[in-house]
Design a protein around this motif. Structure first.
Motif: not given
Length: 61
Positions: A35-48
């Motif tokens: 959740v932290h990684n997704l919110k930081s914008g550094e990582y993209a969410a996988t399709a799942d």
């Protein structure tokens, strides 16, 4: 107008529900680190992850 990103959706949902990342992660069955990684914008969410997040938010609006 552009669709909000997954990060923006999480942030807005947490704000609306007065919850933190730990609560969101627990209830949506994601890790708090993810959740932290997704919110930081550094990582993209996988399709799942996108599917899980969108379904969770839709179900709990």
């Amino acid at each position: 107008m552009d669709k909000p990103s997954i990060a923006e959706m999480i942030i807005q949902y947490e704000k609306d529900k007065d919850m933190n990342d730990t609560q969101f992660a627990f209830e949506s069955h994601l890790s708090v680190e993810r959740v932290h990684n997704l919110k930081s914008g550094e990582y993209a969410a996988t399709a799942d992850e996108k599917k899980t997040i969108l379904e969770y938010i839709k179900l709990h609006q």
